[in-house]
Design a protein around this motif. Sequence first.
Motif, PDB file in Angstrom:
ATOM      1  N   MET A 222       0.825  -1.212   0.000  1.00 57.30           N
ATOM      2  CA  MET A 222       0.000   0.000   0.000  1.00 57.30           C
ATOM      3  C   MET A 222       0.854   1.255   0.000  1.00 57.30           C
ATOM      4  SD  MET A 222      -3.211  -0.932   2.458  1.00 57.30           S
ATOM      5  CE  MET A 222      -3.604   0.813   2.681  1.00 57.30           C
ATOM      6  N   GLU A 223       1.926   1.229   0.786  1.00 57.82           N
ATOM      7  CA  GLU A 223       2.781   2.416   0.838  1.00 57.82           C
ATOM      8  C   GLU A 223       3.501   2.622  -0.497  1.00 57.82           C
ATOM      9  OE1 GLU A 223       4.253   5.090   4.090  1.00 57.82           O
ATOM     10  OE2 GLU A 223       5.179   3.137   4.485  1.00 57.82           O
ATOM     11  N   LEU A 224       3.965   1.540  -1.097  1.00 58.41           N
ATOM     12  CA  LEU A 224       4.630   1.654  -2.403  1.00 58.41           C
ATOM     13  C   LEU A 224       3.664   2.209  -3.447  1.00 58.41           C
ATOM     14  CD1 LEU A 224       6.576  -1.728  -2.275  1.00 58.41           C
ATOM     15  CD2 LEU A 224       7.654   0.534  -2.446  1.00 58.41           C
ATOM     16  N   ALA A 225       2.424   1.720  -3.439  1.00 55.70           N
ATOM     17  CA  ALA A 225       1.434   2.195  -4.414  1.00 55.70           C
ATOM     18  C   ALA A 225       1.152   3.681  -4.198  1.00 55.70           C
ATOM     19  CB  ALA A 225       0.147   1.372  -4.300  1.00 55.70           C
ATOM     20  N   LYS A 226       1.090   4.078  -2.924  1.00 54.79           N
ATOM     21  CA  LYS A 226       0.856   5.497  -2.613  1.00 54.79           C
ATOM     22  C   LYS A 226       1.991   6.366  -3.175  1.00 54.79           C
ATOM     23  CE  LYS A 226       1.421   7.125   1.719  1.00 54.79           C
ATOM     24  NZ  LYS A 226       2.181   8.324   1.908  1.00 54.79           N
ATOM     25  N   TRP A 227       3.223   5.966  -2.901  1.00 53.07           N
ATOM     26  CA  TRP A 227       4.372   6.747  -3.407  1.00 53.07           C
ATOM     27  C   TRP A 227       4.380   6.788  -4.939  1.00 53.07           C
ATOM     28  CZ3 TRP A 227       8.045   3.831   0.428  1.00 53.07           C
ATOM     29  CH2 TRP A 227       8.011   4.466   1.681  1.00 53.07           C
ATOM     30  N   LEU A 228       4.021   5.659  -5.534  1.00 51.28           N
ATOM     31  CA  LEU A 228       4.001   5.597  -7.002  1.00 51.28           C
ATOM     32  C   LEU A 228       2.982   6.594  -7.539  1.00 51.28           C
ATOM     33  CD1 LEU A 228       5.252   3.904  -9.347  1.00 51.28           C
ATOM     34  CD2 LEU A 228       3.224   2.443  -9.217  1.00 51.28           C
ATOM     35  N   MET A 229       1.792   6.602  -6.932  1.00 52.28           N
ATOM     36  CA  MET A 229       0.736   7.489  -7.415  1.00 52.28           C
ATOM     37  C   MET A 229       1.048   8.955  -7.111  1.00 52.28           C
ATOM     38  SD  MET A 229      -2.743   5.224  -7.111  1.00 52.28           S
ATOM     39  CE  MET A 229      -2.547   4.617  -5.441  1.00 52.28           C
ATOM     40  N   GLU A 230       1.782   9.200  -6.061  1.00 50.42           N
ATOM     41  CA  GLU A 230       2.185  10.577  -5.738  1.00 50.42           C
ATOM     42  C   GLU A 230       3.359  11.049  -6.598  1.00 50.42           C
ATOM     43  OE1 GLU A 230       1.084  10.435  -0.926  1.00 50.42           O
ATOM     44  OE2 GLU A 230       3.158  10.337  -1.597  1.00 50.42           O
ATOM     45  N   GLY A 231       3.865  10.156  -7.447  1.00 59.46           N
ATOM     46  CA  GLY A 231       4.987  10.536  -8.298  1.00 59.46           C
ATOM     47  C   GLY A 231       6.330  10.540  -7.575  1.00 59.46           C
ATOM     48  N   LYS A 232       6.393   9.934  -6.376  1.00 59.08           N
ATOM     49  CA  LYS A 232       7.653   9.930  -5.632  1.00 59.08           C
ATOM     50  C   LYS A 232       8.561   8.765  -6.003  1.00 59.08           C
ATOM     51  CE  LYS A 232       5.874  12.277  -1.522  1.00 59.08           C
ATOM     52  NZ  LYS A 232       5.349  12.036  -0.166  1.00 59.08           N
ATOM     53  N   LEU A 233       7.983   7.800  -6.678  1.00 62.38           N
ATOM     54  CA  LEU A 233       8.759   6.620  -7.095  1.00 62.38           C
ATOM     55  C   LEU A 233       8.656   6.513  -8.592  1.00 62.38           C
ATOM     56  CD1 LEU A 233       7.910   3.451  -4.947  1.00 62.38           C
ATOM     57  CD2 LEU A 233      10.062   4.726  -5.034  1.00 62.38           C
ATOM     58  N   SER A 234       9.794   6.411  -9.257  1.00 62.53           N
ATOM     59  CA  SER A 234       9.680   6.055 -10.672  1.00 62.53           C
ATOM     60  C   SER A 234      10.449   4.760 -10.886  1.00 62.53           C
ATOM     61  CB  SER A 234      10.181   7.192 -11.563  1.00 62.53           C
ATOM     62  OG  SER A 234      11.555   7.369 -11.386  1.00 62.53           O
ATOM     63  N   TYR A 235      10.172   4.120 -11.982  1.00 66.74           N
ATOM     64  CA  TYR A 235      10.822   2.826 -12.193  1.00 66.74           C
ATOM     65  C   TYR A 235      11.091   2.637 -13.673  1.00 66.74           C
ATOM     66  CZ  TYR A 235       6.181   1.267 -13.627  1.00 66.74           C
ATOM     67  OH  TYR A 235       4.986   1.141 -14.286  1.00 66.74           O
ATOM     68  N   LYS A 236      11.994   1.769 -13.942  1.00 71.23           N
ATOM     69  CA  LYS A 236      12.400   1.512 -15.317  1.00 71.23           C
ATOM     70  C   LYS A 236      12.308   0.011 -15.522  1.00 71.23           C
ATOM     71  CE  LYS A 236      15.917   3.367 -18.410  1.00 71.23           C
ATOM     72  NZ  LYS A 236      16.977   4.391 -18.431  1.00 71.23           N
ATOM     73  N   GLU A 237      11.910  -0.376 -16.704  1.00 69.07           N
ATOM     74  CA  GLU A 237      11.844  -1.803 -17.010  1.00 69.07           C
ATOM     75  C   GLU A 237      12.694  -2.084 -18.230  1.00 69.07           C
ATOM     76  OE1 GLU A 237       7.681  -1.962 -17.568  1.00 69.07           O
ATOM     77  OE2 GLU A 237       7.262  -2.535 -15.488  1.00 69.07           O
ATOM     78  N   ASN A 238      13.278  -3.239 -18.233  1.00 69.40           N
ATOM     79  CA  ASN A 238      14.047  -3.690 -19.367  1.00 69.40           C
ATOM     80  C   ASN A 238      13.295  -4.912 -19.883  1.00 69.40           C
ATOM     81  OD1 ASN A 238      16.457  -3.076 -20.771  1.00 69.40           O
ATOM     82  ND2 ASN A 238      17.373  -4.955 -19.982  1.00 69.40           N
ATOM     83  N   ILE A 239      12.552  -4.742 -20.968  1.00 69.18           N
ATOM     84  CA  ILE A 239      11.652  -5.816 -21.396  1.00 69.18           C
ATOM     85  C   ILE A 239      12.164  -6.494 -22.660  1.00 69.18           C
ATOM     86  CG2 ILE A 239       9.298  -6.370 -22.129  1.00 69.18           C
ATOM     87  CD1 ILE A 239       8.295  -4.181 -20.305  1.00 69.18           C
ATOM     88  N   VAL A 240      12.393  -7.790 -22.523  1.00 68.96           N
ATOM     89  CA  VAL A 240      12.784  -8.607 -23.671  1.00 68.96           C
ATOM     90  C   VAL A 240      11.519  -9.252 -24.218  1.00 68.96           C
ATOM     91  CG1 VAL A 240      13.921 -10.795 -24.258  1.00 68.96           C
ATOM     92  CG2 VAL A 240      15.136  -9.048 -22.929  1.00 68.96           C
ATOM     93  N   GLU A 241      11.369  -9.271 -25.524  1.00 69.88           N
ATOM     94  CA  GLU A 241      10.160  -9.846 -26.125  1.00 69.88           C
ATOM     95  C   GLU A 241      10.389 -11.311 -26.484  1.00 69.88           C
ATOM     96  OE1 GLU A 241       7.205  -8.118 -27.241  1.00 69.88           O
ATOM     97  OE2 GLU A 241       7.839  -6.128 -26.504  1.00 69.88           O
ATOM     98  N   GLY A 242       9.458 -12.163 -26.135  1.00 73.60           N
ATOM     99  CA  GLY A 242       9.490 -13.540 -26.630  1.00 73.60           C
ATOM    100  C   GLY A 242       9.968 -14.553 -25.602  1.00 73.60           C
ATOM    101  N   PHE A 243       9.137 -15.546 -25.381  1.00 74.62           N
ATOM    102  CA  PHE A 243       9.435 -16.605 -24.415  1.00 74.62           C
ATOM    103  C   PHE A 243      10.773 -17.273 -24.707  1.00 74.62           C
ATOM    104  CE2 PHE A 243       8.673 -21.043 -22.825  1.00 74.62           C
ATOM    105  CZ  PHE A 243       8.481 -20.733 -21.485  1.00 74.62           C
ATOM    106  N   GLU A 244      11.105 -17.365 -25.987  1.00 72.07           N
ATOM    107  CA  GLU A 244      12.334 -18.050 -26.381  1.00 72.07           C
ATOM    108  C   GLU A 244      13.587 -17.286 -25.946  1.00 72.07           C
ATOM    109  OE1 GLU A 244      10.095 -16.641 -28.244  1.00 72.07           O
ATOM    110  OE2 GLU A 244      11.010 -15.375 -29.787  1.00 72.07           O
ATOM    111  N   ASN A 245      13.419 -16.049 -25.484  1.00 76.51           N
ATOM    112  CA  ASN A 245      14.571 -15.253 -25.035  1.00 76.51           C
ATOM    113  C   ASN A 245      14.706 -15.192 -23.514  1.00 76.51           C
ATOM    114  OD1 ASN A 245      15.496 -14.552 -27.647  1.00 76.51           O
ATOM    115  ND2 ASN A 245      13.747 -13.147 -27.817  1.00 76.51           N
ATOM    116  N   THR A 246      13.925 -16.027 -22.831  1.00 79.04           N
ATOM    117  CA  THR A 246      13.900 -15.986 -21.378  1.00 79.04           C
ATOM    118  C   THR A 246      15.275 -16.246 -20.761  1.00 79.04           C
ATOM    119  OG1 THR A 246      11.582 -16.660 -21.332  1.00 79.04           O
ATOM    120  CG2 THR A 246      12.869 -17.037 -19.326  1.00 79.04           C
TER     121      THR A 246
END
Lengths: 337, 337
Positions: free
Chosen positions: B287-311
């Motif tokens: 709940m606290e993480l979601a609150k910070w996220l919605m308040e714009g206090k937390l940002s995050y970055k994702e590194n997304i690989v496409e395709g199950f075969e690249n797992t």
Amino acid sequence: MNNERILLVSRPKGTPAMSDFRYEEAAVPELKGDQVLVKTIYLSVDPYMRGRMNDTKSYVPPFELNEVISGGIVGQVVQSLSSDLAEGDFVIGNLPWQKYNVVNDISVRKLDSNIAPLSANLGVLGMTGLTAYFGLLDIGKPQEGETVVVSGAAGAVGTIVGQIAKIKGARVVGIAGSEEKTAYLKNELGFDEVINYKTDNVFEALKAACPGGVDVYFDNVGGEISDAVLRLLNHGARIPVCGQIALYNLEKMDVGPRIQSQLLINSALMKGFIVSDYAAHFEEGAMELAKWLMEGKLSYKENIVEGFENTIDAFLGLFKGENTGKQLVKVAEPENV
Amino acid sequence: MNNERILLVSRPKGTPAMSDFRYEEAAVPELKGDQVLVKTIYLSVDPYMRGRMNDTKSYVPPFELNEVISGGIVGQVVQSLSSDLAEGDFVIGNLPWQKYNVVNDISVRKLDSNIAPLSANLGVLGMTGLTAYFGLLDIGKPQEGETVVVSGAAGAVGTIVGQIAKIKGARVVGIAGSEEKTAYLKNELGFDEVINYKTDNVFEALKAACPGGVDVYFDNVGGEISDAVLRLLNHGARIPVCGQIALYNLEKMDVGPRIQSQLLINSALMKGFIVSDYAAHFEEGAMELAKWLMEGKLSYKENIVEGFENTIDAFLGLFKGENTGKQLVKVAEPENV
């Protein structure tokens, strides 16, 4: 009046040598203000003092070169300008290693000599007992039925740690360095299992002695003995780090298996401490220790060397594993006032 | 219906190789009872999984050989016999690495896809965020104005640790392995200082970045980077040990300076943990993480690989320092129901 005192004259490399110290005579200054003249009766030698002989950051500031070494002393007031302390009173304090000290009355604390023998105030009822008490109970937090391992078990702190752990209902396994010590721990102090690190394979003996793993490891020694204990941690284990006697005299960097993985896979806690971290709670600890002592739940052993001139020998003996229980030097007999 | 899945077929020695894994096809079983068919949308690859590939005691049981590997998965219900989950619902769970899973409805949790993008449930709002949250706040306990050092700072956990430490008013120093990462931490996440361990002398750079010493060290990596940080601890420092990514692929024993002396002279605390230690408090943390996220206090970055075969490639990339932020595999697009 002639005084005798002990100075640190060079910083030891590795194991200290006699030449690192100097015994000398000096005059005793006149009393002023609220001062008292304290005659040293017992003097405490402790492993942590080795650390203060180095010129490096440690938990207490280094001793100054060419200054008198200081440590725990029980003495008797033999002259007094103080309204709080009378001739004949027994006092305790952190004082220079000399036969007589002139001090302000507030820098020593008056002792009640009816509770226990005077010397016990430097051991089980003093910093030694408090070190065991707070390290074990605040960091180790032994629970009934848990297994507590103590290294340096026959030393001043170790003997008290083991007994408090027994009072709390834990199973206690001690590690010490002679048959005489292990027999004392097992037969007189009621340790459940004891390991002689000089003759046993520590890891194998520990595995046999701790079939359910290790919940608390009270570490007085460090080095390879600790490496072995850390391989047997249970989930949620606690490790108070009280001393590292194996290391104090090492000349090169202490290298061994990195332990973070062991802490990680067991969600284990390791914490260093020094008894002064708990200064705000000393009274509570001292009262509980005195209660256990009077109830006969705590026993203690002292290794007393006679004569101020043997102080450095007694200190060096700590690193040879010569003492069982608290190592003290008896400097003088109390006077009848 | 045809399934695809990934099995562990041999225990890696050192760095895992493709030959330690097998991709295979299989049939999807029929639903029974309260079961649902979950189509994998996102799959999480995490450093801790390397530990599960060994046949040794670790914080979670080892993966079985010739069985499907499992981990965090966000999926979508595409068939349902459950009264609680309908077709189209998004769910999260610890599930086998396959394109489709047949599971009992109680082994997954329904997601609200309005709070954040689906993938965030495997990162900042999932185990990753909770790991940062509990390790930093329960063990590290950063206070306003204190200095917090984070290793693996550009990783999924490290980026969140640094931001929570900033929320708590601490000064944050991150250690990461590329200019791109250090620039991201400093410019986008507001870290006060960043160190590139590949180009800087870590100890000297840390000393300059932490003129007042280190109060909290959140350790994601272990090894020599940690050795350097531990030389700069302040009295009463706290060290949550979250990961030891430098060690997971080591073939021989990890040896380095023993750290007990550093903990002792600083009265410092080091504690390993795994996020499941805090399972009873997950809701509060989420709940606290979601609150910070919605308040714009937390940002995050994702590194997304496409395709199950690249797992497996994505998993192996974790140990090459390829990812900034959370590493995910996108296996399929959600379906419109």
